[in-house]
Scaffold this motif. Structure first.
Motif, PDB file in Angstrom:
ATOM      1  N   THR B 210       0.798  -1.322   0.090  1.00  0.00           N
ATOM      2  CA  THR B 210      -0.143   0.020  -0.129  1.00  0.00           C
ATOM      3  C   THR B 210       0.697   1.262  -0.098  1.00  0.00           C
ATOM      4  OG1 THR B 210      -1.590  -1.239   1.427  1.00  0.00           O
ATOM      5  CG2 THR B 210      -1.775   1.105   1.009  1.00  0.00           C
ATOM      6  N   PHE B 211       1.910   1.207   0.770  1.00  0.00           N
ATOM      7  CA  PHE B 211       2.989   2.369   0.807  1.00  0.00           C
ATOM      8  C   PHE B 211       3.465   2.601  -0.511  1.00  0.00           C
ATOM      9  CE2 PHE B 211       7.085   4.189   1.437  1.00  0.00           C
ATOM     10  CZ  PHE B 211       6.886   5.057   2.670  1.00  0.00           C
ATOM     11  N   ALA B 212       3.986   1.496  -1.180  1.00  0.00           N
ATOM     12  CA  ALA B 212       4.597   1.309  -2.494  1.00  0.00           C
ATOM     13  C   ALA B 212       3.871   2.349  -3.441  1.00  0.00           C
ATOM     14  CB  ALA B 212       5.087   0.254  -2.972  1.00  0.00           C
ATOM     15  N   TYR B 213       2.589   2.054  -3.500  1.00  0.00           N
ATOM     16  CA  TYR B 213       1.704   2.592  -4.624  1.00  0.00           C
ATOM     17  C   TYR B 213       0.895   3.736  -4.036  1.00  0.00           C
ATOM     18  CZ  TYR B 213       2.717  -1.442  -8.016  1.00  0.00           C
ATOM     19  OH  TYR B 213       3.354  -2.028  -8.839  1.00  0.00           O
ATOM     20  N   ASP B 214       0.941   4.116  -2.829  1.00  0.00           N
ATOM     21  CA  ASP B 214       0.384   5.612  -2.407  1.00  0.00           C
ATOM     22  C   ASP B 214       0.967   6.618  -3.069  1.00  0.00           C
ATOM     23  OD1 ASP B 214      -0.927   7.484  -1.333  1.00  0.00           O
ATOM     24  OD2 ASP B 214      -0.963   6.591   0.848  1.00  0.00           O
ATOM     25  N   GLU B 215       0.508   7.368  -4.023  1.00  0.00           N
ATOM     26  CA  GLU B 215       1.109   8.458  -4.566  1.00  0.00           C
ATOM     27  C   GLU B 215       1.284   9.683  -3.698  1.00  0.00           C
ATOM     28  OE1 GLU B 215       0.850   9.144  -8.765  1.00  0.00           O
ATOM     29  OE2 GLU B 215      -0.499   7.269  -9.091  1.00  0.00           O
ATOM     30  N   ARG B 216       0.429   9.663  -2.712  1.00  0.00           N
ATOM     31  CA  ARG B 216       0.681  10.730  -1.772  1.00  0.00           C
ATOM     32  C   ARG B 216       1.877  10.871  -0.876  1.00  0.00           C
ATOM     33  NH1 ARG B 216      -5.065   9.590   1.203  1.00  0.00           N
ATOM     34  NH2 ARG B 216      -3.682   7.459   0.775  1.00  0.00           N
ATOM     35  N   ILE B 217       2.457   9.675  -0.892  1.00  0.00           N
ATOM     36  CA  ILE B 217       3.830   9.713   0.206  1.00  0.00           C
ATOM     37  C   ILE B 217       5.005   9.945  -1.200  1.00  0.00           C
ATOM     38  CG2 ILE B 217       5.107   7.981   1.384  1.00  0.00           C
ATOM     39  CD1 ILE B 217       2.577   6.448   2.097  1.00  0.00           C
ATOM     40  N   PRO B 218       5.429  10.728  -1.037  1.00  0.00           N
ATOM     41  CA  PRO B 218       6.790  10.865  -1.882  1.00  0.00           C
ATOM     42  C   PRO B 218       7.883  10.139  -1.654  1.00  0.00           C
ATOM     43  CG  PRO B 218       6.681  12.714  -0.135  1.00  0.00           C
ATOM     44  CD  PRO B 218       5.444  11.903   0.008  1.00  0.00           C
TER      45      PRO B 218
END
Lengths: 244, 244
Positions: B210-218
């Protein structure tokens, strides 16, 4: 594509493409400064041809990659860390000869073969047209570089990330496009007026994972990642070899 | 980490870090030239803590990323493409205020919040010590940045690739390191004398995809790719959520 000669390196005091800036700032009360360069964001596209079951990549001579290898060939035999501007400016062209490395301080050097500067990459381009959406810019690159005419609405966003975080920090957005032979309207190859000399290459689906992890094939992380993304996300739809 | 102020941008005529060069060459008989920069190759390390079943990443303020966002905030409201040196040089510090963008040509501008310059990255470092192997350099970075002392022999090579093919073309080699709480000898955080201000962060295994594909996390592509590499290659050994 691989005939490269008459190479000459000079220091670059004024560039239209590389414009260093310095930012001074306070971080938690500590004064700092950082040198960076401005650049445009970019888009890249993993293209899959559903007729031939191949990925469509671009292959090109990258001077920056080639110069990296030249630098290594020059410095590694002596294990030196010093890289002087004078050394670069003095280096004159000569026939490349694999396996030989130049002596330091010579005014002419042996150059690595041109193949050392070749990379396999996703179709990609800069986001330098503010009136266009990312999808529309990606669509144009697919057409210009690879010769496939697909509507922007067929582009599926994969993800986005930061590249060159130390120097440029630009945002890159990656798309996936399925094309068929029916969409092929030209041979691609880029815009000659922009100096592009791009070879369109196909990687068969069943060879993709081997290609991705073969370190002898110079490529960008975008190629590796997108092949694996396809493997993980499109495998219910298309069969892909998993012998990695 | 996120208190950034007193920002001032100036053109950079002489930099110890960014040294543009120009190479002239012939490609298939056509004269060409290309501006590039020299840089070192680099290594990066996906660190997995087997005690806490977390990935260990570094999080830091990246001035180049921040300046990208500032540039966008400045230009996007007017959809202009012109970016002048004068504009950058004139921009003085001010309190950041999210949602507001500066008028062009003002001598002071609203700055984006500092969080816009933060990125999540793999532990990484430059290959600037010619006497050391890539594994040894990677080992030192794991120790300095993340505080884990692991022998170089425990580093598993994942793959290598080219980065910044238009400008630097450097080779990046990625490793995988399993660590445990027993290997933790310091809090990490980088070398203060090198100006590093790095926060070590843990991403639980079950949140990784989920972290990998969450575009809100730069983040960098290296983080995304390596999490997926782990998912594909280590999943027989460790359970990982696949709900992406």
């Amino acid at each position: 594509m691989e005939e490269i000669n008459n190479i000459e390196v000079v220091p670059c005091t004024e560039s239209d493409y590389l414009k260093p800036f310095r930012v001074h700032y306070n971080q938690n009360g500590t004064k700092k400064s950082w040198d960076f360069m401005r650049t445009h964001d970019s888009v890249s596209v993993l293209i899959f041809n559903t007729t031939s079951h191949c990925f469509v990549l671009v292959k090109q001579f990258r001077p920056a990659v080639y110069m990296c290898e030249w630098e290594k060939a020059k410095t590694q035999p002596k294990q030196t860390t010093e890289k002087t501007e004078e050394g670069a400016a003095e280096a004159a062209s000569s026939e490349s000869k694999e396996g030989q490395s130049p002596s330091e301080g010579e005014s002419s050097s042996q150059w690595p073969p041109a193949s050392e500067g070749i990379t396999y990459e996703l179709c990609a381009g800069l986001v330098d047209k503010p009136d266009l959406s990312l999808e529309e810019i990606a669509r144009q690159e697919v057409l210009e570089e690879c010769g496939y005419d697909v509507p922007a609405s067929k582009l599926k966003r994969i993800t986005s990330y930061r590249s060159g975080v130390g120097v440029t920090g630009a945002k890159q957005t990656m798309f996936y496009a399925e094309v068929s032979d029916d969409n092929c309207v030209s041979t691609g190859g880029g815009e000659p007026c922009e100096g592009e000399l791009i070879e369109v290459v196909k990687v068969p689906l069943h060879e993709a994972m081997t290609f991705a992890y073969d370190e002898r094939i110079p490529k960008t992380m975008g190629v590796i990642f997108s092949f694996i993304w396809f493997h993980n996300n499109m495998s219910p739809k298309y069969k892909i070899s998993t012998n990695v």
